[in-house]
Scaffold this motif. Structure first.
Motif, PDB file in Angstrom:
ATOM      1  N   LEU A  31      12.316 -10.991   0.297  1.00 47.09           N
ATOM      2  CA  LEU A  31      11.671 -11.897   1.238  1.00 47.09           C
ATOM      3  C   LEU A  31      12.611 -12.261   2.375  1.00 47.09           C
ATOM      4  N   ARG A  32      13.860 -12.509   2.020  1.00 46.16           N
ATOM      5  CA  ARG A  32      14.835 -12.903   3.031  1.00 46.16           C
ATOM      6  C   ARG A  32      15.038 -11.754   4.037  1.00 46.16           C
ATOM      7  N   ARG A  33      15.206 -10.549   3.493  1.00 45.11           N
ATOM      8  CA  ARG A  33      15.445  -9.396   4.367  1.00 45.11           C
ATOM      9  C   ARG A  33      14.231  -9.089   5.238  1.00 45.11           C
ATOM     10  N   ALA A  34      13.056  -9.177   4.622  1.00 42.45           N
ATOM     11  CA  ALA A  34      11.828  -8.898   5.380  1.00 42.45           C
ATOM     12  C   ALA A  34      11.682  -9.893   6.517  1.00 42.45           C
TER      13      ALA A  34
ATOM     14  N   ARG B 200       5.318 -14.256  -1.548  1.00 48.33           N
ATOM     15  CA  ARG B 200       5.487 -15.597  -0.989  1.00 48.33           C
ATOM     16  C   ARG B 200       4.513 -16.566  -1.662  1.00 48.33           C
ATOM     17  N   THR B 201       3.294 -16.098  -1.795  1.00 50.54           N
ATOM     18  CA  THR B 201       2.278 -16.937  -2.432  1.00 50.54           C
ATOM     19  C   THR B 201       2.681 -17.268  -3.856  1.00 50.54           C
ATOM     20  N   ARG B 202       3.137 -16.224  -4.523  1.00 52.31           N
ATOM     21  CA  ARG B 202       3.523 -16.426  -5.911  1.00 52.31           C
ATOM     22  C   ARG B 202       4.718 -17.357  -6.012  1.00 52.31           C
ATOM     23  N   SER B 203       5.632 -17.210  -5.076  1.00 44.77           N
ATOM     24  CA  SER B 203       6.798 -18.070  -5.091  1.00 44.77           C
ATOM     25  C   SER B 203       6.377 -19.525  -4.900  1.00 44.77           C
ATOM     26  N   GLU B 204       5.438 -19.710  -3.968  1.00 51.47           N
ATOM     27  CA  GLU B 204       4.961 -21.079  -3.732  1.00 51.47           C
ATOM     28  C   GLU B 204       4.222 -21.590  -4.947  1.00 51.47           C
ATOM     29  N   GLN B 205       3.435 -20.693  -5.518  1.00 50.30           N
ATOM     30  CA  GLN B 205       2.659 -21.098  -6.692  1.00 50.30           C
ATOM     31  C   GLN B 205       3.577 -21.412  -7.867  1.00 50.30           C
ATOM     32  N   ALA B 206       4.660 -20.646  -7.915  1.00 49.67           N
ATOM     33  CA  ALA B 206       5.583 -20.868  -9.027  1.00 49.67           C
ATOM     34  C   ALA B 206       6.187 -22.260  -8.963  1.00 49.67           C
TER      35      ALA B 206
ATOM     36  N   ASP C 259       1.294  -7.140   2.617  1.00 50.44           N
ATOM     37  CA  ASP C 259       0.611  -7.751   1.479  1.00 50.44           C
ATOM     38  C   ASP C 259       1.552  -8.080   0.335  1.00 50.44           C
ATOM     39  N   ILE C 260       2.481  -7.205   0.107  1.00 50.26           N
ATOM     40  CA  ILE C 260       3.349  -7.456  -1.037  1.00 50.26           C
ATOM     41  C   ILE C 260       4.259  -8.654  -0.762  1.00 50.26           C
ATOM     42  N   TYR C 261       4.689  -8.759   0.492  1.00 54.20           N
ATOM     43  CA  TYR C 261       5.514  -9.926   0.825  1.00 54.20           C
ATOM     44  C   TYR C 261       4.673 -11.204   0.761  1.00 54.20           C
TER      45      TYR C 261
ATOM     46  N   LEU D 189      16.384  -1.641  -5.230  1.00 52.11           N
ATOM     47  CA  LEU D 189      15.725  -2.768  -4.571  1.00 52.11           C
ATOM     48  C   LEU D 189      16.372  -4.082  -4.987  1.00 52.11           C
ATOM     49  N   PRO D 190      16.518  -4.970  -4.041  1.00 47.10           N
ATOM     50  CA  PRO D 190      17.099  -6.270  -4.387  1.00 47.10           C
ATOM     51  C   PRO D 190      16.085  -7.179  -5.090  1.00 47.10           C
ATOM     52  N   SER D 191      16.490  -8.389  -5.348  1.00 47.97           N
ATOM     53  CA  SER D 191      15.609  -9.346  -6.034  1.00 47.97           C
ATOM     54  C   SER D 191      14.439  -9.708  -5.114  1.00 47.97           C
ATOM     55  N   PRO D 192      13.378 -10.256  -5.675  1.00 46.25           N
ATOM     56  CA  PRO D 192      12.238 -10.654  -4.837  1.00 46.25           C
ATOM     57  C   PRO D 192      12.647 -11.622  -3.732  1.00 46.25           C
ATOM     58  N   GLU D 193      13.513 -12.560  -4.063  1.00 50.66           N
ATOM     59  CA  GLU D 193      13.947 -13.536  -3.055  1.00 50.66           C
ATOM     60  C   GLU D 193      14.699 -12.828  -1.918  1.00 50.66           C
ATOM     61  N   GLU D 194      15.522 -11.864  -2.332  1.00 52.18           N
ATOM     62  CA  GLU D 194      16.292 -11.155  -1.328  1.00 52.18           C
ATOM     63  C   GLU D 194      15.378 -10.287  -0.460  1.00 52.18           C
TER      64      GLU D 194
END
Lengths: 289, 128
Positions: A268-271, A217-223, A211-213, A261-266
């Motif tokens: 997402l990339r790692r996940a 992701r949703t937020r990133s798209e929304q952004a 859910d958090i990812y 913890l890395p950045s949100p983008e990181e």
């Protein structure tokens, strides 16, 4: 960095033929102090079993301590694998004996207690079903698969000390951290109640995983959307931290994990990378079956 | 299930020195009783550290001759620590005495004299 490439020193307290036993207090103090400093010690007695000779990359160094009658005997390893030094410790205190051992060590690097806590996941393959949940879950690349696509711990140095989170998402309770306080994560027997933690697993996964990812992701798209300019990565980061802070407050993960913890983008990339790795392994399993 | 006669086995003691997970009083008492018993034994600083660093000495413990009684922590953890290091313990002849659950006196008695395989204690285990 952990390493035993340097041949470790083996200390032997010899109380066999030609040597008198150490005083009980001295022997105990020497044993406990050497062990607490990271040395391996064997107590050899008259008529005792042979002490196993480890197979090492380099030449092993054996230090034989004893209350020898007269000069310490000169010993040689017939196989040539070990260099042996004998030291008489007659009349020495435990501290003095320790000093002799350190002298023998000559500053040779070795792993020592207090500098690192051996914290890493240990997989119980009697329980593991190779579901890859742990691989998908861990953001720190601790897990991987072997040549037969079997889950394994590949980078235990990457594991965050005192964080047993992956063991909590394992549906089979197959992941142990032997230095953990409570069972069954510490290796204690797994009971029915532990297996019923499936519900908890889902809850945690939703916070730390899926859910958090998805939310990020949703937020990133929304952004990126002209309709959601207010959905900034900063807000996503804030939300992630809020979720993780709750886990930390509940004692499920240590503060250090949050700090690292890395950045949100990181994330997402790692996940995505971990999920892809798990997916490949699972597909390979399926095709093999 | 194999049984190990009290005088024929090797003894390995883990000090758990890197994290002190085993209660200090228990491991001190076990070490003292082993030291005073007049029997040979081997001791390592921490099996977890050795597993993490894939210490080659684990191989000699796992593959050494004869039966071994290991004073450490939970048998399940010990078994898979050796496996993780690439040196799995044999199925027969290994018994683990759990110093996280037993008193020092109980643990030492099992190491030195007891017949673990027939023990009713749930805190010891044979790999048989």
């Amino acid at each position: 960095m952990l390493s035993n490439d340097n041949s470790p020193i083996q200390v032997i307290i010899y109380e066999g033929k030609g040597a008198s036993p150490l005083a009980d207090e001295t022997r105990l103090a020497v044993l406990s102090q050497l062990l607490d400093k990271g040395f391996a010690v064997a107590l050899a007695k008259e008529g005792g079993r042979e002490i196993s000779a480890p197979t090492l990359k380099g030449k092993q160094r054996l230090l034989v301590l004893g209350d020898f009658a007269g000069d310490a005997p000169s010993l040689e390893d017939a196989s040539g694998q070990a260099s042996i030094e004998t030291v008489t410790v007659s009349g020495l205190s435990a501290d003095e004996v320790l000093g002799r051992v350190e002298q023998f060590r000559e500053g040779q690097p070795m792993n020592e207690p207090g500098k690192w806590k051996p914290w890493f996941p240990v997989i119980d393959y009697d329980r593991c079903t190779n579901c890859m949940q742990c691989l998908s879950f861990c953001l720190f690349d601790v897990y991987g698969v072997d040549t037969e696509n079997r889950i394994q711990v590949q980078n235990n140095d990457n594991c965050k000390t005192n964080c047993p989170a992956c063991s909590r998402v394992c549906p089979e309770v197959a992941i142990m951290f032997p230095k953990y306080s409570g069972g069954p994560i510490n290796g204690d027997k797994v009971n029915t109640q532990d297996l019923e933690r499936e519900k908890m697993k889902v809850d945690i996964s939703s916070l730390l995983g899926g859910d958090i990812y998805a939310s990020l992701r949703t937020r990133s798209e929304q952004a990126k959307s002209r309709f959601s300019k207010e959905r900034s990565p900063d807000k996503a980061l804030s939300e992630r931290k809020k979720c993780l802070t709750k886990l930390q407050q509940d004692g499920m993960i240590p503060a250090e994990v949050l700090e690292n913890l890395p950045s949100p983008e990181e994330i997402l990339r790692r996940a995505a990378a971990a999920a892809a790795k798990a997916d490949v392994a699972l597909k390979a399993q399926t095709s093999a079956n | 299930m194999s049984e190990i006669s009290p005088q024929s086995h090797r003894i390995l003691y883990c000090r758990c020195a890197y994290a002190n997970t085993v209660p200090q009083g228990v491991k001190d008492e076990v070490l003292q009783r082993l030291s005073d018993a007049g029997r040979p034994f081997e001791a390592v600083s921490d099996l977890c550290e050795m597993s993490a660093s894939r210490d080659p000495r684990l191989k000699s413990i796992a593959e050494g001759s004869g039966c071994v009684r290991i004073a450490a922590c939970y048998p399940r953890a010990v078994k898979w620590l050796f496996h993780a290091a690439g040196h799995p313990l044999p199925e027969q002849g290994i018994e683990v005495v759990n110093m996280r659950e037993l008193s020092g006196e109980e643990a030492a008695a099992l190491l030195l004299d007891g017949n673990i395989a027939s023990s009713t204690s749930s805190h010891t285990s044979s790999h048989a």
